[in-house]
Design a protein around this motif. Structure first.
Motif, short mmCIF file in Angstrom:
data_model
loop_
_atom_site.label_atom_id
_atom_site.label_comp_id
_atom_site.label_asym_id
_atom_site.label_seq_id
_atom_site.Cartn_x
_atom_site.Cartn_y
_atom_site.Cartn_z
N THR A 267 0.85 -1.20 0.00
CA THR A 267 0.00 0.00 0.00
C THR A 267 0.88 1.24 0.00
N VAL A 268 0.66 2.10 -0.98
CA VAL A 268 1.43 3.34 -1.10
C VAL A 268 0.44 4.50 -1.07
N PHE A 269 0.80 5.56 -0.35
CA PHE A 269 -0.10 6.70 -0.19
C PHE A 269 0.40 7.90 -0.99
N PHE A 270 -0.46 8.38 -1.89
CA PHE A 270 -0.15 9.55 -2.71
C PHE A 270 -1.08 10.70 -2.33
N PRO A 271 -0.58 11.93 -2.29
CA PRO A 271 -1.47 13.07 -2.05
C PRO A 271 -2.28 13.39 -3.31
N TYR A 272 -3.50 13.88 -3.09
CA TYR A 272 -4.29 14.36 -4.22
C TYR A 272 -3.66 15.64 -4.75
N ALA A 273 -3.63 15.78 -6.06
CA ALA A 273 -3.00 16.96 -6.67
C ALA A 273 -3.73 18.25 -6.27
N ALA A 274 -5.06 18.21 -6.21
CA ALA A 274 -5.83 19.40 -5.88
C ALA A 274 -5.99 19.60 -4.37
N ARG A 275 -5.80 18.52 -3.61
CA ARG A 275 -5.95 18.59 -2.15
C ARG A 275 -4.81 17.81 -1.50
N PRO A 276 -3.62 18.39 -1.47
CA PRO A 276 -2.43 17.65 -1.02
C PRO A 276 -2.47 17.17 0.43
N MET A 277 -3.34 17.74 1.25
CA MET A 277 -3.40 17.31 2.64
C MET A 277 -4.27 16.06 2.82
N ARG A 278 -4.84 15.57 1.72
CA ARG A 278 -5.58 14.31 1.74
C ARG A 278 -4.82 13.28 0.92
N LEU A 279 -4.79 12.05 1.41
CA LEU A 279 -4.01 11.00 0.77
C LEU A 279 -4.91 9.90 0.21
N LYS A 280 -4.47 9.32 -0.88
CA LYS A 280 -5.16 8.20 -1.51
C LYS A 280 -4.30 6.94 -1.33
N ALA A 281 -4.90 5.90 -0.79
CA ALA A 281 -4.19 4.63 -0.64
C ALA A 281 -4.28 3.85 -1.94
N MET A 282 -3.13 3.47 -2.48
CA MET A 282 -3.08 2.75 -3.74
C MET A 282 -2.32 1.45 -3.55
N LYS A 283 -2.87 0.37 -4.09
CA LYS A 283 -2.16 -0.90 -4.09
C LYS A 283 -1.18 -0.90 -5.26
N GLN A 284 0.08 -1.12 -4.95
CA GLN A 284 1.12 -1.10 -5.97
C GLN A 284 1.98 -2.37 -5.87
N LEU A 285 2.41 -2.87 -7.01
CA LEU A 285 3.32 -4.00 -7.02
C LEU A 285 4.75 -3.49 -6.93
N VAL A 286 5.49 -4.00 -5.97
CA VAL A 286 6.89 -3.62 -5.82
C VAL A 286 7.74 -4.88 -5.87
N THR A 287 9.02 -4.70 -6.15
CA THR A 287 9.93 -5.83 -6.22
C THR A 287 9.99 -6.53 -4.87
N CYS B 105 4.64 20.52 2.03
CA CYS B 105 5.53 19.91 3.03
C CYS B 105 4.78 18.87 3.85
N TYR B 106 3.55 19.18 4.21
CA TYR B 106 2.75 18.21 4.97
C TYR B 106 2.51 16.96 4.13
N ALA B 107 2.19 17.16 2.85
CA ALA B 107 1.95 16.02 1.96
C ALA B 107 3.19 15.13 1.89
N THR B 108 4.36 15.74 1.82
CA THR B 108 5.60 14.97 1.78
C THR B 108 5.76 14.12 3.03
N MET B 109 5.61 14.76 4.19
CA MET B 109 5.82 14.06 5.45
C MET B 109 4.80 12.95 5.68
N GLN B 110 3.53 13.25 5.47
CA GLN B 110 2.52 12.26 5.83
C GLN B 110 2.41 11.15 4.81
N ALA B 111 2.64 11.45 3.53
CA ALA B 111 2.63 10.39 2.52
C ALA B 111 3.77 9.41 2.76
N LEU B 112 4.95 9.94 3.06
CA LEU B 112 6.08 9.08 3.40
C LEU B 112 5.77 8.23 4.64
N THR B 113 5.26 8.90 5.68
CA THR B 113 5.00 8.20 6.94
C THR B 113 3.94 7.13 6.78
#
Length: 210
Positions: A75-95, A159-167
């Motif tokens: 599960t990877v969390f990306f910020p919405y482009a228009a609302r960066p303080m909200r995150l979207k959970a996306m299922k992604q395939l990783v190595t 900045c908030y989007a960076t921190m919380q998406a990473l976290t």
């Protein structure tokens, strides 16, 4: 004529001045001690040889299909482009990775890649590199290059989007409870003067939407 009252006043002023100096000197020593503790902490983490391989075989993420596959679902969390303080959970395939540090690196690589939908944004400035990953119990330290400062817009919301998406992305792993961001091998007070980098960040379900 020097009166006893004046003598008392001078003595009190001297005592007050000496007290202020002692407090200042103690404060400097305390600050230096904290800085030394931080430096020793980072040195300890760099020098640590503690094993971090996972007993699950995929370091805490769900495997997709048979054992011959080399990709796992995370599960990877990306910020919405228009609302960066909200995150979207996306299922992604990783190595797939049996090593926890490698899995963390793979997730950060996904966050650096173009987002999987047009209405989403990448939380990391272009060119941000992962320098090191340290794991102690369930505390995760992520050392990023100074591009996270130099190429960041500096906007509070970004900045908030960076921190919380990473976290949220990293703390969604079953072996991580808290995340701390280092910059170029050092602890920093804040990200662009907005958000605390001295303390750990934790998963926040309130910012996840959709």
């Amino acid at each position: 004529v020097v009166t006893s009252e004046r003598i008392k006043t001078v003595v009190l002023l001297l005592i007050f001045g000496v007290s202020l100096y002692l407090l200042y000197d103690m404060g400097r020593a305390f600050t230096a001690s904290l800085a030394d503790d931080h430096n020793q902490r980072i040195t300890f983490l760099n020098d640590s040889t503690e094993a971090t391989s996972s007993t699950t075989g995929t370091a805490g993420v769900k495997s997709g299909g048979n054992t011959n596959e080399t990709r796992v679902e995370a599960t990877v969390f990306f910020p919405y482009a228009a609302r960066p303080m909200r995150l979207k959970a996306m299922k992604q395939l990783v190595t797939a990775a049996t090593d926890k540090r490698t899995l963390v690196a793979n997730l950060i690589e996904v966050l650096q890649s173009p987002p999987p939908a047009e209405n989403l944004a990448s939380p990391l400035p272009e060119g941000t590199k992962l320098l090191a990953v340290f794991i102690e119990e369930k505390d995760l330290y992520v050392d990023l290059s100074s591009d996270i400062y130099l190429k960041h817009s500096g906007d509070t919301v970004a900045c908030y989007a960076t921190m919380q998406a990473l976290t949220n992305t990293l703390a969604s792993l079953d072996f991580v409870d808290r995340v701390k961001i280092l910059v170029a091998g050092k602890e920093r007070l804040t990200l662009m003067g907005h958000f605390d980098l001295m303390n750990f960040w934790t998963f926040d379900p309130e910012v996840v939407e959709g």
